[in-house]
Design an enzyme around this catalytic site. Sequence first.
Site, short mmCIF file in Angstrom:
data_model
loop_
_atom_site.label_atom_id
_atom_site.label_comp_id
_atom_site.label_asym_id
_atom_site.label_seq_id
_atom_site.Cartn_x
_atom_site.Cartn_y
_atom_site.Cartn_z
N GLY A 239 45.16 -15.47 47.34
CA GLY A 239 45.96 -15.83 46.18
C GLY A 239 46.55 -17.23 46.17
N GLY A 280 40.36 -17.09 48.52
CA GLY A 280 39.12 -17.37 47.79
C GLY A 280 39.22 -18.74 47.15
N ARG A 281 39.98 -18.81 46.05
CA ARG A 281 40.14 -20.05 45.30
C ARG A 281 40.53 -21.23 46.18
NH1 ARG A 281 41.72 -19.90 39.94
NH2 ARG A 281 42.48 -17.80 40.36
N ARG A 317 36.84 -20.05 32.39
CA ARG A 317 38.28 -20.06 32.62
C ARG A 317 39.10 -20.64 31.46
NH1 ARG A 317 40.69 -22.44 36.12
NH2 ARG A 317 42.13 -20.80 36.66
N CYS A 348 28.61 -20.53 19.89
CA CYS A 348 29.19 -20.27 18.58
C CYS A 348 30.44 -19.40 18.68
CB CYS A 348 28.14 -19.61 17.68
SG CYS A 348 26.76 -20.72 17.44
N TYR A 376 35.70 -19.20 40.68
CA TYR A 376 35.75 -18.46 39.42
C TYR A 376 35.09 -19.26 38.30
CZ TYR A 376 38.94 -15.83 42.29
OH TYR A 376 39.47 -15.12 43.32
C1 LIG Z 1 40.59 -11.92 44.16
C2 LIG Z 1 41.09 -11.39 45.44
C3 LIG Z 1 41.34 -12.25 46.51
C4 LIG Z 1 41.19 -13.75 46.43
O1 LIG Z 1 42.10 -14.31 45.54
P1 LIG Z 1 42.19 -15.91 45.44
O2 LIG Z 1 43.25 -16.13 44.42
O3 LIG Z 1 40.87 -16.40 45.00
O4 LIG Z 1 42.57 -16.41 46.78
C5 LIG Z 1 41.74 -11.70 47.70
N1 LIG Z 1 41.91 -10.36 47.84
C6 LIG Z 1 41.70 -9.51 46.83
C7 LIG Z 1 41.90 -8.06 47.05
C8 LIG Z 1 41.28 -9.98 45.60
O5 LIG Z 1 41.08 -9.14 44.59
#
Ligand SMILES: *Cc1c(COP(=O)(O)O)cnc(C)c1O
Length: 423
Positions: A239, A280-281, A317, A348, A376
């Site tokens: 996150g 992730g991000r 996004r 469109c 994403y």
């Molecule tokens: C989406 C997600 C992540 C990664 O979130 P980021 O904001 O991309 O770091 C980690 N754990 C779970 C369970 C998720 O659903």
Amino acid sequence: MNPFAYRHGRLYAEGVDLAALADEVGTPCYVYSRAHIEERWHAFDEAFGGREHLVCYALKANSNLAVLEVLARLGSGFDITSVGELERVLAAGGDPTKVVFSGVGKSEPEMRRALEVGIGCFNVESASELDVLNRVAAHLGKQAPLSLRVNPDVDPMTHPYIATGLKQSKFGIDIAQAADVYRRAAGLPNIEVKGVAFHIGSRLDDVAPVVTALERVLDLAGELMDEGVALEHLDMGGGLGIRYADEQPPEPHDYVLALLGALERFGARYQSLRLMIEPGRSVVGNAGVLLTRTLYLKHGAERNFAIVDAAMNDLLRPALYDAWHDIGPVQLRTDKSSTVYDIVGPVCESGDFLGHGRALAIEEGDLLAVASAGAYAATMSSNYNARPRAPEVLVEGDRYCVVRRRETVADLLALESRLPPDP
Ligand SMILES: *Cc1c(COP(=O)(O)O)cnc(C)c1O
């Protein structure tokens, strides 16, 4: 390190001239920096110091096989949300024992496959899912490793679509009910309780809500340990945000240190827990750009439009979250002053935009780079308007490699069939 920088007025990714790359590969296309991905992953990994831990990269941010292989070679773990993502990890050479499986709707075939390959942990999100997992594991004669994903009811102060740790969210098990579900889990013959997990949302620009969530989850963990439920690990989710505009999220290193500090305050009994995080991000987001070419400039009475060859099907996004991505020219012009444009695609829909009100000195045919497009972005792309998906390119130093080719119209038609003749 920002891998994207201008040299003599031309934008480079590491040592690769992006205008030259776009001429070769075509537009739209995604370009990722391997060095940036590695640097960000290492920053998380090294922050844990000598403490036992595992960084589980969350695939849904970017699941290109080459990106996964870069991380697998570093020894990364992976956070998956579907069996498709599991197959991607395996295809990229990832270690299944370092996989955690998240998500509220795991199906029985998905559980079966994950048990067969021996994933590290199921992060279970409901009492019903727990029963199904126990049954599927019993059929296979296996023990399913389990964490409950608890919902600590913390507001991450982020976009409502990506807040996942609030009481009203579909994610996780209400922290007030979690102890009961753990007692049930501990009594099930084909479940092996491993740990506890939480993930409160995405694009967090402050570690404070995660620390609050961690403290609530540690209270629960203490209660469970008092009852004799053995916990081996603590999964603190992902996150952490990135800078899209002027956000100032903590660096991965400081983010992890803040979490370690909170753990320390809780005392010695938590020191043996293996720690996991699921970024992730923050690993891939600023490792990527989307290159697009300006097709037409349209000067209206109230607004000017730069119509480009990338669209909402390539980068959803802005349309989905009203997200802001920086957009700049790939080759700087000194021969023009800037005009304010809405950057829009050919799809469109009025929601088909990449950016509104951007001052740019451009002409028709000029290339633009949409920044922060590593996360994403390609994973959310679609074939809407029968548009083939853009290729993905991985840069390493002054070399690059097309790691996903451009889809063709034949690819799009391949899964469909004509009607049988009318009788
Ligand atoms: C989406 C997600 C992540 C990664 O979130 P980021 O904001 O991309 O770091 C980690 N754990 C779970 C369970 C998720 O659903």
